[in-house]
Design a protein around this motif. Structure first.
Motif, PDB file in Angstrom:
ATOM      1  N   PRO A 177      42.832  44.521  55.287  1.00 31.94           N
ATOM      2  CA  PRO A 177      42.484  45.953  55.295  1.00 31.94           C
ATOM      3  C   PRO A 177      40.972  46.130  55.248  1.00 31.94           C
ATOM      4  O   PRO A 177      40.270  45.366  54.597  1.00 31.94           O
ATOM      5  N   LYS A 178      40.509  47.133  55.972  1.00 27.85           N
ATOM      6  CA  LYS A 178      39.070  47.377  56.034  1.00 27.85           C
ATOM      7  C   LYS A 178      38.622  48.122  54.787  1.00 27.85           C
ATOM      8  O   LYS A 178      38.203  49.276  54.809  1.00 27.85           O
ATOM      9  N   LYS A 179      38.732  47.452  53.665  1.00 26.46           N
ATOM     10  CA  LYS A 179      38.372  48.068  52.401  1.00 26.46           C
ATOM     11  C   LYS A 179      37.567  47.059  51.596  1.00 26.46           C
ATOM     12  O   LYS A 179      37.974  45.927  51.402  1.00 26.46           O
ATOM     13  N   SER A 180      36.401  47.494  51.144  1.00 27.76           N
ATOM     14  CA  SER A 180      35.551  46.613  50.360  1.00 27.76           C
ATOM     15  C   SER A 180      36.087  46.513  48.929  1.00 27.76           C
ATOM     16  O   SER A 180      36.777  47.407  48.432  1.00 27.76           O
ATOM     17  N   PHE A 181      35.774  45.435  48.274  1.00 29.84           N
ATOM     18  CA  PHE A 181      36.236  45.233  46.907  1.00 29.84           C
ATOM     19  C   PHE A 181      35.228  44.345  46.184  1.00 29.84           C
ATOM     20  O   PHE A 181      34.403  43.667  46.803  1.00 29.84           O
ATOM     21  N   THR A 182      35.310  44.394  44.901  1.00 31.86           N
ATOM     22  CA  THR A 182      34.513  43.516  44.039  1.00 31.86           C
ATOM     23  C   THR A 182      35.435  42.906  42.994  1.00 31.86           C
ATOM     24  O   THR A 182      36.558  43.386  42.774  1.00 31.86           O
ATOM     25  N   LEU A 183      34.969  41.861  42.348  1.00 31.50           N
ATOM     26  CA  LEU A 183      35.748  41.170  41.335  1.00 31.50           C
ATOM     27  C   LEU A 183      35.084  41.320  39.979  1.00 31.50           C
ATOM     28  O   LEU A 183      33.854  41.287  39.874  1.00 31.50           O
ATOM     29  N   ASP A 184      35.892  41.488  38.963  1.00 26.94           N
ATOM     30  CA  ASP A 184      35.413  41.516  37.584  1.00 26.94           C
ATOM     31  C   ASP A 184      35.894  40.254  36.879  1.00 26.94           C
ATOM     32  O   ASP A 184      36.998  39.756  37.146  1.00 26.94           O
ATOM     33  N   TRP A 185      35.101  39.758  35.950  1.00 20.87           N
ATOM     34  CA  TRP A 185      35.395  38.503  35.278  1.00 20.87           C
ATOM     35  C   TRP A 185      35.494  38.729  33.774  1.00 20.87           C
ATOM     36  O   TRP A 185      34.618  39.338  33.162  1.00 20.87           O
ATOM     37  N   THR A 186      36.551  38.264  33.197  1.00 25.62           N
ATOM     38  CA  THR A 186      36.768  38.349  31.759  1.00 25.62           C
ATOM     39  C   THR A 186      36.795  36.938  31.186  1.00 25.62           C
ATOM     40  O   THR A 186      37.627  36.123  31.583  1.00 25.62           O
ATOM     41  N   ALA A 187      35.893  36.677  30.262  1.00 24.99           N
ATOM     42  CA  ALA A 187      35.809  35.337  29.674  1.00 24.99           C
ATOM     43  C   ALA A 187      37.000  35.097  28.752  1.00 24.99           C
ATOM     44  O   ALA A 187      37.617  36.044  28.245  1.00 24.99           O
ATOM     45  N   PRO A 188      37.359  33.837  28.520  1.00 24.59           N
ATOM     46  CA  PRO A 188      38.465  33.546  27.596  1.00 24.59           C
ATOM     47  C   PRO A 188      38.170  34.087  26.198  1.00 24.59           C
ATOM     48  O   PRO A 188      37.021  34.205  25.781  1.00 24.59           O
ATOM     49  N   ARG A 189      39.226  34.399  25.507  1.00 27.36           N
ATOM     50  CA  ARG A 189      39.100  35.000  24.181  1.00 27.36           C
ATOM     51  C   ARG A 189      38.559  34.001  23.175  1.00 27.36           C
ATOM     52  O   ARG A 189      38.961  32.854  23.147  1.00 27.36           O
ATOM     53  N   ARG A 190      37.635  34.469  22.368  1.00 24.07           N
ATOM     54  CA  ARG A 190      37.157  33.688  21.249  1.00 24.07           C
ATOM     55  C   ARG A 190      37.984  34.048  20.015  1.00 24.07           C
ATOM     56  O   ARG A 190      38.139  35.221  19.684  1.00 24.07           O
TER      57      ARG A 190
END
Length: 276
Positions: A177-190
């Motif tokens: 699909p002609k739709k831009s996207f970005t990724l978010d990153w969640t670090a492992p839980r401390r």
């Protein structure tokens, strides 16, 4: 054995930048590399010393008349055995060296290595015999600062590079699909040392405006969008089942009104006709 150059856009160079303009990283174990080598030599020497300490031997002195006694019985000496020593012979035992101070030295050496690489002694050795709750919490706090730096480094240098490559590959797909996207990153839980006190402190920071809810959720290794969707699903399921939805305390408890103090001698404001 030919050398091939690759463009920088195809390489993810992960490094910790300790100063501006730094182009290369420093190996993680470089501060303690010499110490590790010396500790390895020390351990080998102690093992050899321990082997020597286990070599308990008996020395037989011949009789005074010069005759060589028959010592075959001593060659087959075993624990609990009774042997016959020829008359006029004397037996003296060797004194092998003792292995003293090994545990204390290794403990201090491991502590030096842990400090050099930025983690606690307990995390490196697994030894919790000499810590209490307060010292463990303080060490955990210091280590968390280093872990947070490493997580940010990986997200900025590795994860964002993977995101760039993924977006480039996505554009080449014929049916995307002609739709831009970005990724978010969640670090492992401390893990929390004292959840009973740490979680209310997080709630107070959110209520005071010192932090956001989604930031605290990410610090716990959770995805804010997933939590929000699951909360809506829980409320809908409770309504469908005829149950009263559970409202968080921070949202159900009214906040007290704070009155600003007036300077000494200042006239009181006229509130006539002002609605409360």
């Amino acid at each position: 054995l030919d050398t091939t150059r690759w463009p920088a856009s195809r390489v993810l160079h992960i490094r910790k930048s300790d100063r501006p303009g730094q182009l290369r990283g420093v190996p993680w174990l470089s501060p303690v590399m010499m110490t590790l080598g010396e500790i390895s030599d020390y351990i080998e020497a102690q093992i050899l010393k321990q082997r020597m300490a286990a070599l308990v031997a008996g020395v037989i002195s011949a009789a005074a008349d010069g005759n060589n006694p028959n010592t075959k019985a001593l060659e087959d000496l075993s624990p609990g055995a009774l042997v016959t020593v020829p008359e006029g012979s004397e037996i003296s035992w060797t004194s092998p060296p003792k292995v003293d101070g090994y545990a204390e030295f290794i403990k201090q050496a491991v502590a030096m290595i842990a400090v050099g690489i930025g983690i606690t002694y307990e995390s490196l050795s697994g030894d919790l015999s000499q810590v209490n709750f307060s010292s463990a919490q303080m060490g955990h706090m210091v280590m968390d600062r280093n872990v947070e730096i490493w997580q940010i480094m990986l997200v900025n240098q590795f994860c964002e590079g993977v995101e760039r490559w993924l977006i480039d590959a996505w554009k080449l797909m014929p049916t995307n699909p002609k739709k831009s996207f970005t990724l978010d990153w969640t670090a492992p839980r401390r893990p929390l040392i004292n959840p009973r006190n740490d979680i209310p402190a997080m709630v107070d920071e959110i209520d005071a405006g010192l932090s956001s809810r989604q930031r605290k959720q990410r610090q716990l290794g959770l995805d804010p969008a997933t939590i929000r969707r699951e909360r809506v699903e829980d409320m809908k399921a409770d309504r469908d089942a005829g149950l009263t939805p559970i409202v968080p305390k921070s949202e159900s408890t009214p906040k007290p009104t704070v009155e600003l103090a007036q300077p000494i001698g200042a006239p009181k404001p006229d509130v006539t006709g002002v609605e409360k």
